[in-house]
Design a protein around this motif. Structure first.
Motif, mmCIF file in Angstrom:
data_model
loop_
_atom_site.group_PDB
_atom_site.id
_atom_site.type_symbol
_atom_site.label_atom_id
_atom_site.label_comp_id
_atom_site.label_asym_id
_atom_site.label_seq_id
_atom_site.Cartn_x
_atom_site.Cartn_y
_atom_site.Cartn_z
ATOM 1 N N THR A 271 0.849 -1.201 0.000
ATOM 2 C CA THR A 271 0.000 0.000 0.000
ATOM 3 C C THR A 271 0.881 1.248 0.000
ATOM 4 N N LYS A 272 0.619 2.169 -0.919
ATOM 5 C CA LYS A 272 1.415 3.408 -0.980
ATOM 6 C C LYS A 272 1.224 4.215 0.300
ATOM 7 N N HIS A 273 2.269 4.955 0.666
ATOM 8 C CA HIS A 273 2.328 5.619 1.969
ATOM 9 C C HIS A 273 1.165 6.582 2.211
ATOM 10 N N GLY A 274 0.902 7.480 1.259
ATOM 11 C CA GLY A 274 -0.141 8.487 1.454
ATOM 12 C C GLY A 274 -1.518 7.870 1.628
ATOM 13 N N ILE A 275 -1.873 6.974 0.716
ATOM 14 C CA ILE A 275 -3.197 6.344 0.798
ATOM 15 C C ILE A 275 -3.275 5.426 2.021
ATOM 16 N N GLY A 276 -2.168 4.786 2.365
ATOM 17 C CA GLY A 276 -2.127 3.930 3.565
ATOM 18 C C GLY A 276 -2.417 4.728 4.823
ATOM 19 N N ASN A 277 -1.812 5.914 4.931
ATOM 20 C CA ASN A 277 -2.074 6.768 6.088
ATOM 21 C C ASN A 277 -3.551 7.158 6.156
ATOM 22 N N CYS A 278 -4.139 7.454 4.994
ATOM 23 C CA CYS A 278 -5.563 7.827 4.959
ATOM 24 C C CYS A 278 -6.451 6.666 5.399
ATOM 25 N N ILE A 279 -6.145 5.464 4.906
ATOM 26 C CA ILE A 279 -6.932 4.276 5.263
ATOM 27 C C ILE A 279 -6.902 4.063 6.779
ATOM 28 N N VAL A 280 -5.715 4.220 7.376
ATOM 29 C CA VAL A 280 -5.564 3.994 8.820
ATOM 30 C C VAL A 280 -6.201 5.140 9.617
ATOM 31 N N PHE A 281 -5.892 6.381 9.230
ATOM 32 C CA PHE A 281 -6.335 7.541 10.012
ATOM 33 C C PHE A 281 -7.857 7.603 10.101
ATOM 34 N N ASN A 282 -8.513 7.132 9.070
ATOM 35 C CA ASN A 282 -9.982 7.080 9.013
ATOM 36 C C ASN A 282 -10.588 6.330 10.203
ATOM 37 N N HIS A 283 -9.763 5.466 10.848
ATOM 38 C CA HIS A 283 -10.254 4.623 11.940
ATOM 39 C C HIS A 283 -9.599 4.940 13.284
ATOM 40 N N LEU A 284 -9.002 6.115 13.425
ATOM 41 C CA LEU A 284 -8.229 6.404 14.647
ATOM 42 C C LEU A 284 -8.900 7.408 15.585
ATOM 43 N N GLU A 285 -10.246 7.411 15.608
ATOM 44 C CA GLU A 285 -10.963 8.352 16.489
ATOM 45 C C GLU A 285 -10.504 8.253 17.948
ATOM 46 N N GLU A 286 -10.195 7.050 18.400
ATOM 47 C CA GLU A 286 -9.845 6.899 19.829
ATOM 48 C C GLU A 286 -8.518 7.581 20.163
ATOM 49 N N PHE A 287 -7.675 7.784 19.162
ATOM 50 C CA PHE A 287 -6.378 8.427 19.410
ATOM 51 C C PHE A 287 -6.378 9.908 19.047
ATOM 52 N N TYR A 288 -7.033 10.257 17.936
ATOM 53 C CA TYR A 288 -7.003 11.637 17.436
ATOM 54 C C TYR A 288 -8.428 12.088 17.077
ATOM 55 N N PRO A 289 -9.321 12.227 18.084
ATOM 56 C CA PRO A 289 -10.742 12.455 17.766
ATOM 57 C C PRO A 289 -10.998 13.688 16.899
ATOM 58 N N GLU A 290 -10.427 14.826 17.260
ATOM 59 C CA GLU A 290 -10.691 16.055 16.483
ATOM 60 C C GLU A 290 -10.082 15.966 15.086
#
Length: 357
Positions: A271-290
């Protein structure tokens, strides 16, 4: 207390049309008839930019295949070819996105260091300065133009050659080169910068140095992806500076959960870095809610698709591979969760996170 003494890029030129100064910038760095080697992102093969590269003498233009992110085998092969052909080179110039610039940094280092680039994956393992290196981004967001790492996928892990010898000697920031990047790609790479900022600004390593750069980069990302009605030339200017400032922010701090998790995706699935970060960040409400709330607004506003279900059907062994790669990114986890991060981010918790992606 020991303060961090870190190496920055030697020279920076910024401005629309500054690419045209490249010949003048490189001339004093030429050593006899040793060539300059230009690694140009294969996206530009046969396009106008290829014809603008100031080749002289024995200079070599290499079309860098960055379909996948750079591998240690690719770095080693290219460095060996150059050593066999020329003995040494005057410099290595990377023109393209983060992968092309990382490839240029790594090849530049391996011209003067023995063994395989895999031997230097880690922190401060590089012993000798490389040859002269210049980086010219044609897309904005990765921060690779200013970072002290070159991220590589090796035989056993995905990890950078993090060292004081890694940063470029020169960067050329010409926003004109970023015009016409496809909308999705521009967003994914721009979000790499946005996510850098969120992770840096909420990390335990934060200080006023990284905060100053991170806040500016974050504001520029918000302006470009949230507050503007349409993309214009100024947007390219702003995102290029956001990338620079975002890269500077993490130079004195670190990234966090999204990057640590996306390294596992990249290693196993390519998975390319930029899109990979987006895929993961989309599910990280518990760490970075805002940050995640704002990210989702940007996704909607820019009508971007974030892939879902990419870990569906993976085996236990494949999940373990990703978990091992991710947990190897110790400074990232410590920045995100603190000194006791290993108690918080258990293998089971990380597995559950991967299963959501």
């Amino acid at each position: 207390m020991q303060f961090r003494n870190f190496k920055m890029v030697g020279y920076v030129v910024y401005g629309r049309g500054s690419f045209d100064q490249l010949d003048e910038i490189l001339s004093p760095q030429r050593k006899g008839d040793a060539p300059m080697v230009f690694l140009l992102d294969h996206f530009f093969k046969g396009k106008a930019l290829e014809g603008r590269i100031p080749l002289r003498g024995k200079d070599r233009l290499v079309s860098a295949d960055v379909t996948y992110e750079p591998k240690t085998t690719q770095v080693d092969q290219l460095a060996k070819e150059l050593k066999d052909a020329y003995g040494t080179v005057s410099g290595v110039i990377g023109i393209g996105g983060g992968s092309t610039m990382d490839l240029a940094k790594a090849v530049g280092l391996m011209m003067n260091n023995p063994g395989s680039s895999a031997d230097y994956q880690g922190w401060d393992l590089v012993k000798n300065p490389g040859v002269y290196k210049a980086g010219i981004p044609t897309i904005s967001g990765t921060g690779a133009e200013v970072s002290r790492t070159t991220v590589l996928t090796g035989p056993t892990r995905k990890l950078g050659m993090n060292s004081d010898f890694t940063p470029f000697d020169q960067i050329v920031l010409d926003p004109v080169l970023a015009e016409g990047v496809p909308v999705n790609q521009r967003f994914y790479t721009g979000m790499d910068c946005y996510i850098h900022c969120i992770e840096s600004l909420q990390g335990t390593y934060l200080n006023e140095f990284s905060k100053s750069y991170g806040e500016k980069a974050l504001a520029l990302c918000q302006e470009v992806f949230l507050h503007k009605d349409h993309w214009d030339a100024q947007s390219d200017d702003q995102l290029m500076m956001a990338s620079y400032a975002g890269g500077m922010s993490i130079a004195y701090s670190q990234v966090g959960v999204a990057h640590a998790v996306s390294y596992g995706l990249s290693y196993l699935l390519g998975t390319k870095h930029g899109i990979g970060n987006c895929i993961v960040f989309n599910h990280l409400e518990e760490f970075y809610p805002e940050g995640v709330r704002e990210f989702k607004k940007m996704v909607d506003k820019n009508k971007i698709d974030i892939p879902q279900g990419i870990c569906k059907g993976l085996t236990d062994e494949q999940f373990d591979t990703m978990i091992n790669v991710s947990l190897g990114m110790k400074p990232l986890w410590e920045n995100a969760l603190g000194k006791d991060w290993e108690k918080q981010m258990t293998r089971d918790r990380l597995r559950a996170l991967y299963e959501k992606l």
